[in-house]
Design a protein around this motif. Structure first.
Motif, PDB file in Angstrom:
ATOM      1  N   GLU A  37       0.510  -1.928  -0.073  1.00  0.00           N
ATOM      2  CA  GLU A  37      -0.163   0.318  -0.221  1.00  0.00           C
ATOM      3  C   GLU A  37       0.777   1.350  -0.142  1.00  0.00           C
ATOM      4  O   GLU A  37       0.474   2.107  -1.197  1.00  0.00           O
ATOM      5  CB  GLU A  37      -1.160  -0.093   0.954  1.00  0.00           C
ATOM      6  CG  GLU A  37      -1.898   0.795   1.176  1.00  0.00           C
ATOM      7  CD  GLU A  37      -2.365   0.782   2.609  1.00  0.00           C
ATOM      8  OE1 GLU A  37      -2.186   0.921   4.049  1.00  0.00           O
ATOM      9  OE2 GLU A  37      -4.122   0.202   2.858  1.00  0.00           O
ATOM     10  N   ASN A  44       2.203   2.054  -3.173  1.00  0.00           N
ATOM     11  CA  ASN A  44       0.755   1.916  -4.268  1.00  0.00           C
ATOM     12  C   ASN A  44       1.050   0.668  -5.283  1.00  0.00           C
ATOM     13  O   ASN A  44       0.748   1.221  -6.222  1.00  0.00           O
ATOM     14  CB  ASN A  44       0.828   3.852  -5.572  1.00  0.00           C
ATOM     15  CG  ASN A  44       0.704   4.652  -4.328  1.00  0.00           C
ATOM     16  OD1 ASN A  44       0.141   4.646  -3.085  1.00  0.00           O
ATOM     17  ND2 ASN A  44       1.881   5.356  -4.151  1.00  0.00           N
ATOM     18  N   TYR A  45       1.161  -0.226  -4.303  1.00  0.00           N
ATOM     19  CA  TYR A  45       1.431  -1.084  -5.599  1.00  0.00           C
ATOM     20  C   TYR A  45      -0.414  -2.273  -5.190  1.00  0.00           C
ATOM     21  O   TYR A  45      -0.423  -2.806  -3.400  1.00  0.00           O
ATOM     22  CB  TYR A  45       2.413  -2.005  -4.921  1.00  0.00           C
ATOM     23  CG  TYR A  45       2.532  -2.777  -6.589  1.00  0.00           C
ATOM     24  CD1 TYR A  45       3.786  -2.752  -7.301  1.00  0.00           C
ATOM     25  CD2 TYR A  45       2.879  -4.443  -6.752  1.00  0.00           C
ATOM     26  CE1 TYR A  45       4.309  -2.718  -8.363  1.00  0.00           C
ATOM     27  CE2 TYR A  45       3.298  -5.066  -7.748  1.00  0.00           C
ATOM     28  CZ  TYR A  45       3.347  -4.796  -8.299  1.00  0.00           C
ATOM     29  OH  TYR A  45       4.060  -4.808 -10.017  1.00  0.00           O
ATOM     30  N   SER A 105      -7.960  -1.405  -6.573  1.00  0.00           N
ATOM     31  CA  SER A 105      -7.001  -0.651  -5.302  1.00  0.00           C
ATOM     32  C   SER A 105      -7.235  -0.964  -4.493  1.00  0.00           C
ATOM     33  O   SER A 105      -7.583  -2.277  -4.186  1.00  0.00           O
ATOM     34  CB  SER A 105      -7.877   1.093  -5.029  1.00  0.00           C
ATOM     35  OG  SER A 105      -9.208   0.116  -3.766  1.00  0.00           O
ATOM     36  N   SER A 106      -5.739  -0.335  -3.358  1.00  0.00           N
ATOM     37  CA  SER A 106      -5.579  -0.908  -2.408  1.00  0.00           C
ATOM     38  C   SER A 106      -6.388  -1.134  -0.909  1.00  0.00           C
ATOM     39  O   SER A 106      -6.254  -2.124  -1.369  1.00  0.00           O
ATOM     40  CB  SER A 106      -4.307   0.443  -1.603  1.00  0.00           C
ATOM     41  OG  SER A 106      -3.121   0.063  -2.374  1.00  0.00           O
TER      42      SER A 106
END
Ligand SMILES: Cn1cc(-c2ccnc(-n3ncc4cc(C(C)(C)C)cc(F)c4c3=O)c2CO)cc(Nc2ccncn2)c1=O
Length: 271
Positions: A123, A126-127, A185-186
């Motif tokens: 997170e 941004n993965y 998304s996360s």
């Protein structure tokens, strides 16, 4: 010289570990001493050039609760994806074959916290995983649990897997915005993490039992969520419920979930 390129001469292939999404995976010994898992990518299962591009980013993602990507052998076909080896295989199989009394609440909670730590790291970078579930986590010595195959879903060519109407799409781990708009998304990983917690506290039951995908989609879209696993502490079930907020905004991020679970763990361990 690309440091994420591995020379196949340095790899000695051993026993088959299983047949994954992309083909056979074998244990391998790298440079004479490093235990690895080697995915031998079946032609036509993955968009290979896109993956090879991404590999340099993935090798930079390093955390004690992520299965480390060591590199790729991309100068021949099939390409090999070489990762860290985890001796007890998938968390899903580990839960199902280990009897519940061996896995007390403290151990089950610790497994969830380890997954949460790995996911909080992703997170922060941004993965997005896109397919978090116990089947995609692996177990090593002393109940070490690590998240595997993060980000690989983007390179699967089989549209039975990639489209939300496909037979292989992980419907039971998907939130409303993914079912309706495939909006990952996360926070969609957070929803899946709630389902993973439910899998852990039921010792490997299949979510929603024998319900069809259509029935599951209906329930999820009407806010019906998984029931509290038998014997699961209320405060742990409450965290699962937080992960199943109908919209991504109301779900907590992994860094908050990690604090929540750690606090509960200190209290549970104190009892
Ligand atoms: C690193 N690693 C991988 C595996 C292993 C073996 C076979 N298939 C897989 N899988 N499983 C699932 C998988 C899923 C994907 C998605 C894109 C997310 C859908 C993409 C994959 F590429 C795989 C894969 O390769 C794995 C997971 O990558 C098994 C290990 N260990 C053991 C030990 C004992 N017995 C069995 N396996 C191990 O240490």
């Amino acid at each position: 010289h690309d440091k994420w390129e591995i020379d196949p001469v340095e790899l000695v292939l051993k026993e088959v570990l299983g047949a994954g999404q992309f083909g056979v995976v074998r244990r391998g010994v790298w440079r004479g001493r490093i235990d690895t898992a080697v995915k031998m990518m079946k032609e036509g299962t993955m968009s290979e050039d896109d993956f090879i591009d991404e590999a340099k980013v993935m090798t930079q993602l390093q955390h004690q609760n992520l299965v480390q990507l060591y590199g790729v052998c991309s100068k021949h076909r099939p390409i090999y994806i070489v990762t860290e080896f985890m001796k007890h295989g998938s968390l899903f199989n580990y839960l199902r074959r280990t009897s519940p009394d061996q896995l007390g609440h403290a151990v089950l909670l610790d497994m969830c916290i380890q997954v949460c730590r790995g996911m909080a790291y992703l997170e922060r970078h941004n993965y997005i995983h896109r397919d978090l579930a116990t089947r995609n986590c692996l177990v090593g010595d002393e109940n070490v649990v690590k998240v595997a195959d993060f980000g690989l879903a983007r390179y699967v060519l089989d549209d039975q897997y990639t489209s939300s109407g496909g037979s292989k799409f992980p419907i039971k781990w998907a939130p409303p915005e993914v079912l309706n708009f495939t909006r990952f998304s996360s926070k969609s990983d957070v929803w899946a993490f709630g389902v993973l917690m439910w899998e852990v506290f039921t010792c490997g039951k299949v979510p929603y039992g024998r319900l069809t995908n259509t029935e599951v989609v209906n329930r999820v879209q009407h806010g019906q969520v998984l029931e509290k696993p038998k014997g699961c502490l209320d405060e742990i079930y409450k965290v699962m419920r937080l992960c199943w907020g109908q919209t991504p905004e109301i779900r907590p991020p992994f860094r908050v979930l990690k604090e929540e679970l750690t606090t509960i763990s200190q209290r549970v361990l104190a009892d």
